[in-house]
Design a protein around this motif. Structure first.
Motif, PDB file in Angstrom:
ATOM      1  N   LEU A   8      13.835   9.424 -29.795  1.00 51.81           N
ATOM      2  CA  LEU A   8      12.759  10.350 -29.428  1.00 51.81           C
ATOM      3  C   LEU A   8      11.649   9.619 -28.679  1.00 51.81           C
ATOM      4  CD1 LEU A   8      12.516  12.473 -32.706  1.00 51.81           C
ATOM      5  CD2 LEU A   8      13.565  13.138 -30.521  1.00 51.81           C
ATOM      6  N   PHE A   9      11.313   8.435 -29.142  1.00 53.53           N
ATOM      7  CA  PHE A   9      10.300   7.621 -28.467  1.00 53.53           C
ATOM      8  C   PHE A   9      10.758   7.263 -27.058  1.00 53.53           C
ATOM      9  CE2 PHE A   9       8.746   3.299 -27.452  1.00 53.53           C
ATOM     10  CZ  PHE A   9       7.378   3.559 -27.375  1.00 53.53           C
ATOM     11  N   ALA A  10      12.027   6.859 -26.924  1.00 55.19           N
ATOM     12  CA  ALA A  10      12.572   6.489 -25.622  1.00 55.19           C
ATOM     13  C   ALA A  10      12.557   7.660 -24.654  1.00 55.19           C
ATOM     14  CB  ALA A  10      13.999   5.964 -25.792  1.00 55.19           C
ATOM     15  N   ALA A  11      12.940   8.841 -25.128  1.00 53.82           N
ATOM     16  CA  ALA A  11      12.977  10.032 -24.276  1.00 53.82           C
ATOM     17  C   ALA A  11      11.586  10.371 -23.759  1.00 53.82           C
ATOM     18  CB  ALA A  11      13.563  11.207 -25.044  1.00 53.82           C
ATOM     19  N   PHE A  12      10.589  10.266 -24.623  1.00 52.61           N
ATOM     20  CA  PHE A  12       9.224  10.568 -24.221  1.00 52.61           C
ATOM     21  C   PHE A  12       8.725   9.575 -23.173  1.00 52.61           C
ATOM     22  CE2 PHE A  12       4.577  10.199 -24.858  1.00 52.61           C
ATOM     23  CZ  PHE A  12       4.214  11.492 -24.512  1.00 52.61           C
ATOM     24  N   MET A  13       8.968   8.289 -23.398  1.00 52.14           N
ATOM     25  CA  MET A  13       8.537   7.253 -22.449  1.00 52.14           C
ATOM     26  C   MET A  13       9.277   7.378 -21.116  1.00 52.14           C
ATOM     27  SD  MET A  13       6.102   5.283 -23.533  1.00 52.14           S
ATOM     28  CE  MET A  13       5.351   6.758 -24.210  1.00 52.14           C
ATOM     29  N   GLN A  14      10.570   7.707 -21.187  1.00 56.91           N
ATOM     30  CA  GLN A  14      11.348   7.826 -19.952  1.00 56.91           C
ATOM     31  C   GLN A  14      10.876   9.004 -19.116  1.00 56.91           C
ATOM     32  OE1 GLN A  14      15.567   6.770 -19.880  1.00 56.91           O
ATOM     33  NE2 GLN A  14      15.993   8.828 -19.110  1.00 56.91           N
ATOM     34  N   SER A  15      10.432  10.054 -19.756  1.00 56.31           N
ATOM     35  CA  SER A  15       9.907  11.203 -19.013  1.00 56.31           C
ATOM     36  C   SER A  15       8.705  10.783 -18.166  1.00 56.31           C
ATOM     37  CB  SER A  15       9.500  12.315 -19.984  1.00 56.31           C
ATOM     38  OG  SER A  15      10.602  12.784 -20.711  1.00 56.31           O
ATOM     39  N   TRP A  16       7.811   9.996 -18.757  1.00 61.43           N
ATOM     40  CA  TRP A  16       6.648   9.515 -18.006  1.00 61.43           C
ATOM     41  C   TRP A  16       7.049   8.514 -16.937  1.00 61.43           C
ATOM     42  CZ3 TRP A  16       2.250  11.752 -17.523  1.00 61.43           C
ATOM     43  CH2 TRP A  16       1.769  12.592 -18.531  1.00 61.43           C
ATOM     44  N   ARG A  17       8.012   7.648 -17.250  1.00 59.73           N
ATOM     45  CA  ARG A  17       8.472   6.698 -16.238  1.00 59.73           C
ATOM     46  C   ARG A  17       9.037   7.423 -15.023  1.00 59.73           C
ATOM     47  NH1 ARG A  17      14.061   4.664 -17.082  1.00 59.73           N
ATOM     48  NH2 ARG A  17      14.338   6.519 -15.785  1.00 59.73           N
ATOM     49  N   ALA A  36       9.919  -1.199  -9.128  1.00 59.87           N
ATOM     50  CA  ALA A  36       8.723  -0.886  -9.918  1.00 59.87           C
ATOM     51  C   ALA A  36       9.071  -0.662 -11.380  1.00 59.87           C
ATOM     52  CB  ALA A  36       8.032   0.349  -9.348  1.00 59.87           C
ATOM     53  N   ARG A  37      10.277  -0.219 -11.643  1.00 59.08           N
ATOM     54  CA  ARG A  37      10.717  -0.001 -13.020  1.00 59.08           C
ATOM     55  C   ARG A  37      10.812  -1.310 -13.789  1.00 59.08           C
ATOM     56  NH1 ARG A  37      16.218   3.215 -14.915  1.00 59.08           N
ATOM     57  NH2 ARG A  37      16.166   2.553 -17.101  1.00 59.08           N
ATOM     58  N   LEU A 223       2.144   1.113 -14.555  1.00 54.19           N
ATOM     59  CA  LEU A 223       2.461   2.226 -15.447  1.00 54.19           C
ATOM     60  C   LEU A 223       3.955   2.513 -15.454  1.00 54.19           C
ATOM     61  CD1 LEU A 223      -0.500   4.679 -14.675  1.00 54.19           C
ATOM     62  CD2 LEU A 223      -0.090   3.416 -16.805  1.00 54.19           C
ATOM     63  N   THR A 224       4.586   2.407 -14.299  1.00 52.17           N
ATOM     64  CA  THR A 224       6.033   2.609 -14.214  1.00 52.17           C
ATOM     65  C   THR A 224       6.773   1.558 -15.026  1.00 52.17           C
ATOM     66  OG1 THR A 224       5.827   3.563 -11.993  1.00 52.17           O
ATOM     67  CG2 THR A 224       8.005   2.796 -12.657  1.00 52.17           C
ATOM     68  N   PHE A 226       5.546  -0.369 -17.436  1.00 50.96           N
ATOM     69  CA  PHE A 226       5.153  -0.316 -18.844  1.00 50.96           C
ATOM     70  C   PHE A 226       5.921   0.766 -19.593  1.00 50.96           C
ATOM     71  CE2 PHE A 226       2.228   1.253 -22.200  1.00 50.96           C
ATOM     72  CZ  PHE A 226       2.149   0.095 -22.962  1.00 50.96           C
ATOM     73  N   THR A 227       5.927   1.985 -19.044  1.00 54.43           N
ATOM     74  CA  THR A 227       6.642   3.073 -19.700  1.00 54.43           C
ATOM     75  C   THR A 227       8.151   2.851 -19.677  1.00 54.43           C
ATOM     76  OG1 THR A 227       6.528   4.326 -17.617  1.00 54.43           O
ATOM     77  CG2 THR A 227       4.853   4.801 -19.279  1.00 54.43           C
ATOM     78  N   SER A 228       8.638   2.205 -18.611  1.00 46.25           N
ATOM     79  CA  SER A 228      10.062   1.901 -18.524  1.00 46.25           C
ATOM     80  C   SER A 228      10.478   0.920 -19.609  1.00 46.25           C
ATOM     81  CB  SER A 228      10.393   1.326 -17.145  1.00 46.25           C
ATOM     82  OG  SER A 228      11.753   0.926 -17.090  1.00 46.25           O
ATOM     83  N   CYS A 229       9.675  -0.130 -19.795  1.00 44.47           N
ATOM     84  CA  CYS A 229      10.011  -1.135 -20.801  1.00 44.47           C
ATOM     85  C   CYS A 229       9.960  -0.558 -22.206  1.00 44.47           C
ATOM     86  CB  CYS A 229       9.066  -2.330 -20.683  1.00 44.47           C
ATOM     87  SG  CYS A 229       9.531  -3.711 -21.748  1.00 44.47           S
ATOM     88  N   LEU A 230       8.923   0.230 -22.498  1.00 46.29           N
ATOM     89  CA  LEU A 230       8.837   0.854 -23.814  1.00 46.29           C
ATOM     90  C   LEU A 230      10.017   1.801 -24.052  1.00 46.29           C
ATOM     91  CD1 LEU A 230       5.025   1.661 -24.227  1.00 46.29           C
ATOM     92  CD2 LEU A 230       6.315  -0.295 -25.101  1.00 46.29           C
ATOM     93  N   GLY A 231      10.364   2.561 -23.007  1.00 50.08           N
ATOM     94  CA  GLY A 231      11.515   3.442 -23.130  1.00 50.08           C
ATOM     95  C   GLY A 231      12.800   2.668 -23.367  1.00 50.08           C
TER      96      GLY A 231
END
Length: 291
Positions: A8-17, A36-37, A223-224, A226-231
């Motif tokens: 669920l965390f990954a899906a949310f972060m990937q949406s922003w990425r 950039a990813r 931001l791309t 950061f959110t990619s890595c967290l995802g």
């Protein structure tokens, strides 16, 4: 149920990425948006791994030739998948482009059937059919009679590349033989580092201006990354605990995050038909897994 939280965390972060990449794709070439990813993700992944070892040190891993093969395969295929995703943004609007790539879950299930002995029931085959209908809806431009074949092909290719990436990531985590979440963290760091090296080298040789364009936009690029890595931390961790098709099925909730971001942040309109197609793609993956 740890894998559920990571997914669920990954899906949310990937949406922003995906949203940040879509925004960046309007000013930067495909290779640059793909980079950039990964560009600033390696330091974040290294910090994550170092933190794990600081909390609880374990013996150093043994990198076998099989493990290295999985790493190279996953890194290369994810670059291809991300580049195809960026191309999808240019074929249709943001939410639809991301939705087409969601054929990943279906392809992962099919590859599992072909190469890992997974059997599909009648319900599973119904899921495949529903997914095909969803892709059909997403690929039409204003009318059911105007089918965009390039968009369909690109979407399925993107999903297939992501599916192979996920399957190889899981195999690499298992091959390393480390306790959770160390194996996933090592795979993440090595895959991202290799991807960054490949893309930076490519752009230095072929298109330095694209690198300059990235560094001229530090905020959106960071931001791309950061959110990619967290995802990726979420995805890699979940897939080290659970089979890829199950993780990707639950990960379909990303579609709904995507639609919300598309409407609220990017100010794009999602047609009823497009929204229905996205829902069908998600439903198809669930049916395949239940089957």
């Amino acid at each position: 149920m740890t894998w559920i939280l990571f997914t669920l965390f990954a899906a949310f972060m990937q949406s922003w990425r995906n949203a940040f990449q879509s925004h960046l794709s309007g000013n930067v070439k495909t290779a640059g948006v793909t980079l950039a990813r990964f560009l600033w993700a390696s330091p974040i992944a290294a910090l994550y791994l170092a933190t794990l070892y600081f909390i609880e040190p374990i013996p150093s891993p043994n990198f076998s030739s099989l493990f290295i093969t999985y790493i190279v395969g996953a890194a290369t295929m994810q670059i291809v998948a991300t580049a195809l995703m960026v191309r999808l943004f240019k074929f249709n609007n943001y939410a639809v482009g991301a939705g087409l790539a969601k054929s990943e879950a279906l392809v992962a299930a099919l590859l599992g059937m072909l190469f890992f002995g997974t059997q599909l029931t009648l319900l599973g085959w119904i899921g495949v059919f529903v997914g095909g209908v969803g892709v059909f809806l997403l690929s039409t431009q204003g009318s059911f009679r105007q089918i965009s074949l390039p968009t369909v092909i690109l979407g399925i290719s993107c999903g297939s590349a992501f599916a192979l990436t996920s399957l190889w990531v899981r195999e690499a985590s298992i091959a390393l033989g480390l306790p959770f979440p160390y194996g996933a963290a090592w795979v993440l760091l090595l895959v991202i580092s290799l991807q960054t090296l490949i893309l930076v080298s490519y752009l230095v040789v072929t298109d330095v201006n694209t690198l300059k364009a990235l560094f001229a936009r530090p905020k959106i690029v960071f931001l791309t990354s950061f959110t990619s890595c967290l995802g990726s931390i979420g995805w890699f961790s979940a897939m080290s605990l659970q089979a890829v098709p199950y993780v990707k099925t639950l990960g379909q909730v990303e579609i709904f995050f995507t639609m919300l971001i598309s409407i609220m942040w990017l100010k794009q309109k999602v047609r009823i038909k497009d929204g229905f197609g996205l829902i069908l793609v998600a439903l198809a993956a669930i049916l395949v897994m239940w089957g």
